[in-house]
Design a protein around this motif. Structure first.
Motif, PDB file in Angstrom:
ATOM      1  N   VAL A   1      72.938  79.557  33.823  1.00  0.00           N
ATOM      2  CA  VAL A   1      73.616  80.782  33.402  1.00  0.00           C
ATOM      3  C   VAL A   1      74.962  81.031  34.064  1.00  0.00           C
ATOM      4  O   VAL A   1      75.681  81.940  33.651  1.00  0.00           O
ATOM      5  N   GLY A   2      75.323  80.263  35.095  1.00  0.00           N
ATOM      6  CA  GLY A   2      76.575  80.551  35.797  1.00  0.00           C
ATOM      7  C   GLY A   2      77.769  80.726  34.879  1.00  0.00           C
ATOM      8  O   GLY A   2      78.472  81.748  34.946  1.00  0.00           O
ATOM      9  N   PRO A   3      78.055  79.746  33.994  1.00  0.00           N
ATOM     10  CA  PRO A   3      79.203  79.896  33.100  1.00  0.00           C
ATOM     11  C   PRO A   3      79.086  81.062  32.133  1.00  0.00           C
ATOM     12  O   PRO A   3      80.100  81.522  31.592  1.00  0.00           O
TER      13      PRO A   3
ATOM     14  N   SER B   1      78.907  75.307  45.472  1.00  0.00           N
ATOM     15  CA  SER B   1      79.158  76.726  45.703  1.00  0.00           C
ATOM     16  C   SER B   1      78.128  77.243  46.692  1.00  0.00           C
ATOM     17  O   SER B   1      76.927  77.119  46.453  1.00  0.00           O
ATOM     18  N   PRO B   2      78.560  77.823  47.820  1.00  0.00           N
ATOM     19  CA  PRO B   2      77.596  78.168  48.871  1.00  0.00           C
ATOM     20  C   PRO B   2      76.768  79.416  48.629  1.00  0.00           C
ATOM     21  O   PRO B   2      75.695  79.554  49.186  1.00  0.00           O
ATOM     22  N   MET B   3      77.234  80.371  47.833  1.00  0.00           N
ATOM     23  CA  MET B   3      76.547  81.658  47.668  1.00  0.00           C
ATOM     24  C   MET B   3      76.024  82.138  49.027  1.00  0.00           C
ATOM     25  O   MET B   3      74.828  82.088  49.319  1.00  0.00           O
TER      26      MET B   3
ATOM     27  N   SER C   1      69.560  77.379  39.774  1.00  0.00           N
ATOM     28  CA  SER C   1      71.000  77.606  39.901  1.00  0.00           C
ATOM     29  C   SER C   1      71.244  78.564  41.044  1.00  0.00           C
ATOM     30  O   SER C   1      70.415  79.424  41.345  1.00  0.00           O
ATOM     31  N   MET C   2      72.430  78.438  41.686  1.00  0.00           N
ATOM     32  CA  MET C   2      72.753  79.301  42.832  1.00  0.00           C
ATOM     33  C   MET C   2      73.242  80.714  42.464  1.00  0.00           C
ATOM     34  O   MET C   2      72.990  81.604  43.292  1.00  0.00           O
ATOM     35  N   PRO C   3      74.016  81.002  41.425  1.00  0.00           N
ATOM     36  CA  PRO C   3      74.499  80.133  40.352  1.00  0.00           C
ATOM     37  C   PRO C   3      75.825  79.461  40.713  1.00  0.00           C
ATOM     38  O   PRO C   3      76.406  79.727  41.760  1.00  0.00           O
ATOM     39  N   GLU C   4      76.282  78.598  39.797  1.00  0.00           N
ATOM     40  CA  GLU C   4      77.533  77.889  39.966  1.00  0.00           C
ATOM     41  C   GLU C   4      78.294  77.846  38.644  1.00  0.00           C
ATOM     42  O   GLU C   4      77.795  78.312  37.622  1.00  0.00           O
ATOM     43  N   LEU C   5      79.494  77.272  38.675  1.00  0.00           N
ATOM     44  CA  LEU C   5      80.316  77.205  37.474  1.00  0.00           C
ATOM     45  C   LEU C   5      79.975  75.955  36.656  1.00  0.00           C
ATOM     46  O   LEU C   5      78.955  75.312  36.867  1.00  0.00           O
ATOM     47  N   GLY C   6      80.877  75.607  35.719  1.00  0.00           N
ATOM     48  CA  GLY C   6      80.528  74.664  34.666  1.00  0.00           C
ATOM     49  C   GLY C   6      80.193  73.257  35.073  1.00  0.00           C
ATOM     50  O   GLY C   6      79.318  72.628  34.470  1.00  0.00           O
TER      51      GLY C   6
ATOM     52  N   GLN D   1      73.560  70.604  53.092  1.00  0.00           N
ATOM     53  CA  GLN D   1      73.229  70.082  51.771  1.00  0.00           C
ATOM     54  C   GLN D   1      74.191  70.584  50.692  1.00  0.00           C
ATOM     55  O   GLN D   1      74.458  69.867  49.719  1.00  0.00           O
ATOM     56  N   VAL D   2      74.690  71.804  50.845  1.00  0.00           N
ATOM     57  CA  VAL D   2      75.621  72.328  49.848  1.00  0.00           C
ATOM     58  C   VAL D   2      76.889  71.486  49.811  1.00  0.00           C
ATOM     59  O   VAL D   2      77.418  71.175  48.734  1.00  0.00           O
ATOM     60  N   ALA D   3      77.384  71.083  50.971  1.00  0.00           N
ATOM     61  CA  ALA D   3      78.570  70.229  51.022  1.00  0.00           C
ATOM     62  C   ALA D   3      78.274  68.855  50.425  1.00  0.00           C
ATOM     63  O   ALA D   3      79.055  68.314  49.623  1.00  0.00           O
ATOM     64  N   LYS D   4      77.151  68.276  50.802  1.00  0.00           N
ATOM     65  CA  LYS D   4      76.797  66.935  50.320  1.00  0.00           C
ATOM     66  C   LYS D   4      76.608  66.923  48.804  1.00  0.00           C
ATOM     67  O   LYS D   4      76.906  65.915  48.143  1.00  0.00           O
TER      68      LYS D   4
END
Length: 371
Positions: free
Chosen positions: A337-339, A64-66, A309-314, A112-115
């Protein structure tokens, strides 16, 4: 979208090669808009990354790029995977994760986000193929439960203090509040939050690069006296000299985040004595492989680690759980905390349900998600 080609030849004994890589977008609305000093988000948008092998095995990752934080866009991350990184991995042994990073770095600098999305999927796949949880692949688990921070986004002083108090009552004994817009107001915030939470709760202020060292120093000293226990990225990412000076003058631990995007950044921060704690965000540094390398640098330098965290999902949050479980120096509460911040996470497993400030480390194969 997906990409598949005829697998290339592999050495005898290698796993079935990577045959296809697919991506899809998922999203969830924040329960309240999440605001930091660089921007505000109403929706958490992620890219699910699937790595398929020729014999039908699948590993699933997430990134997730945020954009307000990383400067990268979802479309750009997806294009980097589909147009550059995925073609380089097709036909390769999926268990060769170190080699995958060499190949990805060879075809595309940065990103790096893609990788990280591909890296997480490869770790999930390795766990499913071996029957091991990801933390075992990372070296083993030093803890069965991981403490998580609750992160309070920007709002009014009363709103932020009330939210911190609410989550402290639920069992979150490490609270992080966002700041960075005005050190004088942040001092008021720290005093209000400190008064609202238990005495034994830890309190972190994340300024997200918002301060100037000279003008902020008197306020930061007062924040420390008021009960601030951790100060995250108070200065611009490039100002390591300023961070060194703050560490010399403040009686509070300093943590870097935006200053550290790579293994080389971590080495320079350690060499110059610019931090007490490294905030390692898996998506920011390129995945679990790079995150573990950085954690090893932190251990050698005597620095503590927070898994951020960026944050991101589960799915990506689960990767953070496994990393925090496997790194002995990850002694600062993680940001898992993302989820918990969204109305309904399409990727979140039951491990995040009814969180009381601690997450049980999954023991099943791979990451332990339910995608």
């Amino acid at each position: 979208m997906s990409l598949a080609v005829q697998p290339a030849g592999l050495p005898d004994g290698a796993s079935a090669p990577v045959s296809a890589i697919k991506t899809r977008v998922v999203s969830a609305r924040y329960r309240r808009p999440f605001q930091i000093s660089s921007g505000i988000s109403t929706e958490l948008i992620s890219l699910v990354v699937e790595v398929h092998t020729a014999d039908g095995a699948v590993g699933i990752g997430e990134t997730s790029p945020m954009t307000a934080y990383t400067g990268e866009t979802l479309a750009g991350v997806q294009a980097a995977i589909e147009e550059h990184l995925a073609p380089a991995l097709i036909g390769r042994d999926p268990l060769d994760r170190a080699g995958a990073h060499v190949v990805m770095d060879g075809v595309l600098r940065g990103q790096q986000v893609a990788k990280s999305g591909l890296d997480i999927a490869l770790y999930d796949l390795a766990g499913r193929l071996s029957g091991w949880p990801v933390h075992a692949i990372l070296g083993g688990s030093v803890r069965d439960r991981v403490q998580t921070t609750w992160v309070v986004g920007l709002g009014t002083l009363d709103e932020m203090a009330a939210e911190a108090a609410e989550y402290a009552e639920r069992g979150f004994m490490h609270l992080k509040v966002k700041g960075g817009q005005d050190p004088a107001k942040d001092l008021e915030l720290i005093r209000a939050v400190r008064a609202a939470i238990p005495d034994d709760a830890e309190l972190c202020l994340d300024a997200n690069e918002g301060y100037d060292a000279t003008t902020a120093l008197p306020y930061l000293a007062k924040m420390s006296a008021a009960g601030l226990t951790l100060l995250e990225q108070p200065l611009p990412r490039w100002d390591l000299a300023g961070l060194v000076r703050l560490r010399e003058r403040l009686d509070v631990r300093v943590m870097v985040d935006e200053s550290m995007h790579s293994l080389h950044d971590a080495m320079e921060i350690a060499r110059r004595g610019a931090a007490d704690v490294l905030n390692i965000k898996i998506l920011k540094v390129g995945g679990l492989h790079r995150a573990l390398q950085i954690a090893n640098v932190a251990e050698a330098a005597g620095l503590a680690v927070k898994v951020g965290s960026m944050p991101e999902l589960g799915v990506a949050t689960l990767a953070a759980v496994h990393l925090a479980a496997a790194v002995p120096g990850a002694t600062v509460a993680a940001d898992l905390v993302g989820p918990l911040m969204v109305d309904e996470d399409p990727l979140a497993p039951s491990v995040f349900a009814d969180c009381d400030g601690w997450i049980d480390v999954p023991q099943g194969p791979g990451l332990g998600h339910e995608v």
